[in-house]
Scaffold this motif. Structure first.
Motif, PDB file in Angstrom:
ATOM      1  N   UNK A  37       9.166  -6.375  -7.899  1.00  0.00           N
ATOM      2  CA  UNK A  37       8.374  -5.956  -6.744  1.00  0.00           C
ATOM      3  C   UNK A  37       7.680  -4.619  -7.024  1.00  0.00           C
ATOM      4  N   UNK A  38       8.399  -3.689  -7.621  1.00  0.00           N
ATOM      5  CA  UNK A  38       7.833  -2.370  -7.934  1.00  0.00           C
ATOM      6  C   UNK A  38       6.661  -2.524  -8.899  1.00  0.00           C
ATOM      7  N   UNK A  39       6.844  -3.327  -9.939  1.00  0.00           N
ATOM      8  CA  UNK A  39       5.775  -3.535 -10.927  1.00  0.00           C
ATOM      9  C   UNK A  39       4.579  -4.233 -10.280  1.00  0.00           C
ATOM     10  N   UNK A  40       4.850  -5.242  -9.461  1.00  0.00           N
ATOM     11  CA  UNK A  40       3.762  -5.953  -8.790  1.00  0.00           C
ATOM     12  C   UNK A  40       2.990  -5.005  -7.875  1.00  0.00           C
ATOM     13  N   UNK A  41       3.704  -4.169  -7.138  1.00  0.00           N
ATOM     14  CA  UNK A  41       3.040  -3.195  -6.266  1.00  0.00           C
ATOM     15  C   UNK A  41       2.169  -2.243  -7.081  1.00  0.00           C
ATOM     16  N   UNK A  42       2.701  -1.767  -8.201  1.00  0.00           N
ATOM     17  CA  UNK A  42       1.950  -0.844  -9.058  1.00  0.00           C
ATOM     18  C   UNK A  42       0.700  -1.521  -9.617  1.00  0.00           C
ATOM     19  N   UNK A  43       0.830  -2.767 -10.034  1.00  0.00           N
ATOM     20  CA  UNK A  43      -0.314  -3.477 -10.617  1.00  0.00           C
ATOM     21  C   UNK A  43      -1.410  -3.754  -9.603  1.00  0.00           C
ATOM     22  N   UNK A  44      -1.064  -3.830  -8.337  1.00  0.00           N
ATOM     23  CA  UNK A  44      -2.106  -4.029  -7.327  1.00  0.00           C
ATOM     24  C   UNK A  44      -2.876  -2.738  -7.066  1.00  0.00           C
ATOM     25  N   UNK A 129      15.579   6.747   9.190  1.00  0.00           N
ATOM     26  CA  UNK A 129      15.366   7.020   7.769  1.00  0.00           C
ATOM     27  C   UNK A 129      13.895   7.155   7.397  1.00  0.00           C
ATOM     28  N   UNK A 130      13.021   7.093   8.416  1.00  0.00           N
ATOM     29  CA  UNK A 130      11.574   7.230   8.201  1.00  0.00           C
ATOM     30  C   UNK A 130      11.041   6.168   7.233  1.00  0.00           C
ATOM     31  N   UNK A 131      11.485   4.935   7.431  1.00  0.00           N
ATOM     32  CA  UNK A 131      11.022   3.800   6.626  1.00  0.00           C
ATOM     33  C   UNK A 131       9.855   3.178   7.377  1.00  0.00           C
ATOM     34  N   UNK A 132       8.727   3.049   6.699  1.00  0.00           N
ATOM     35  CA  UNK A 132       7.534   2.488   7.318  1.00  0.00           C
ATOM     36  C   UNK A 132       7.076   1.271   6.532  1.00  0.00           C
ATOM     37  N   UNK A 133       6.415   0.374   7.226  1.00  0.00           N
ATOM     38  CA  UNK A 133       5.891  -0.842   6.596  1.00  0.00           C
ATOM     39  C   UNK A 133       4.381  -0.868   6.801  1.00  0.00           C
ATOM     40  N   UNK A 134       3.672  -1.079   5.682  1.00  0.00           N
ATOM     41  CA  UNK A 134       2.236  -1.331   5.782  1.00  0.00           C
ATOM     42  C   UNK A 134       2.022  -2.748   5.269  1.00  0.00           C
ATOM     43  N   UNK A 135       0.796  -3.224   5.294  1.00  0.00           N
ATOM     44  CA  UNK A 135       0.538  -4.586   4.847  1.00  0.00           C
ATOM     45  C   UNK A 135       0.912  -4.819   3.395  1.00  0.00           C
ATOM     46  N   UNK A 136       0.771  -3.796   2.558  1.00  0.00           N
ATOM     47  CA  UNK A 136       0.976  -4.004   1.128  1.00  0.00           C
ATOM     48  C   UNK A 136       2.269  -3.432   0.583  1.00  0.00           C
ATOM     49  N   UNK A 137       2.938  -2.539   1.367  1.00  0.00           N
ATOM     50  CA  UNK A 137       4.132  -1.929   0.805  1.00  0.00           C
ATOM     51  C   UNK A 137       5.057  -1.397   1.890  1.00  0.00           C
ATOM     52  N   UNK A 138       6.269  -1.112   1.459  1.00  0.00           N
ATOM     53  CA  UNK A 138       7.288  -0.544   2.327  1.00  0.00           C
ATOM     54  C   UNK A 138       7.603   0.838   1.791  1.00  0.00           C
ATOM     55  N   UNK A 139       7.594   1.831   2.661  1.00  0.00           N
ATOM     56  CA  UNK A 139       7.895   3.191   2.200  1.00  0.00           C
ATOM     57  C   UNK A 139       8.598   3.972   3.278  1.00  0.00           C
TER      58      UNK A 139
END
Length: 139
Positions: A37-44, A129-139
């Motif tokens: 998932x991390x690699x896929x997110x980075x590649x996008x 925990x200040x976890x947020x969700x956007x369309x492309x990632x979770x942070x």
């Protein structure tokens, strides 16, 4: 890397030395799925003219969690008595929530069910925990 590049229709990329160091130090509670998932997110996020994945391409939550893990491991190695049980439990809970949200592609209902908690409890913890969700990632 080849598998994910092929899936996304991207040319194969290298991983920078800084990213490799971070990958090696990270605890990987989600094992290979989390790494993919991390690699896929980075590649996008990577531009077509960039030859390698840099720290800036990694999801923000991962960079933050990695730094938190590094700080915690330094603290633990200095003096195990200084790490409170509450802090350790909170860190583990936050990581588990992030992992589960990744596995469910940010679907809060599915994540709550998988974590065996109500949606309201999951929302509360995400806010805590200040976890947020956007369309492309979770942070």
């Amino acid at each position: 890397m080849k598998k994910i590049c092929s899936k996304l229709g991207k040319i194969n990329r290298r991983v920078s030395e800084d990213v490799l160091v971070l990958f090696k130090k990270y605890d990987w509670p989600g094992n290979i799925r989390q790494l993919e998932y991390i690699i896929e997110s980075a590649l996008t996020l990577i531009r077509s003219n960039e030859p390698e994945i840099l720290l800036e391409h990694l999801p923000e939550y991962f960079r933050i969690t990695s730094v938190d893990n590094e700080i915690n491991s330094i603290k633990e190695s200095e003096d195990d008595d200084n790490v409170s049980l509450k802090d350790e439990i909170n860190r583990m809970e936050k990581n588990r929530i992030i992992l589960t949200l990744e596995q469910t592609n940010g679907n809060i209902s599915k994540a709550a069910k998988k974590l065996n908690m109500s949606r309201q409890s999951l929302h509360y913890r995400m806010k805590k925990y200040k976890i947020k969700i956007s369309k492309s990632k979770i942070f």
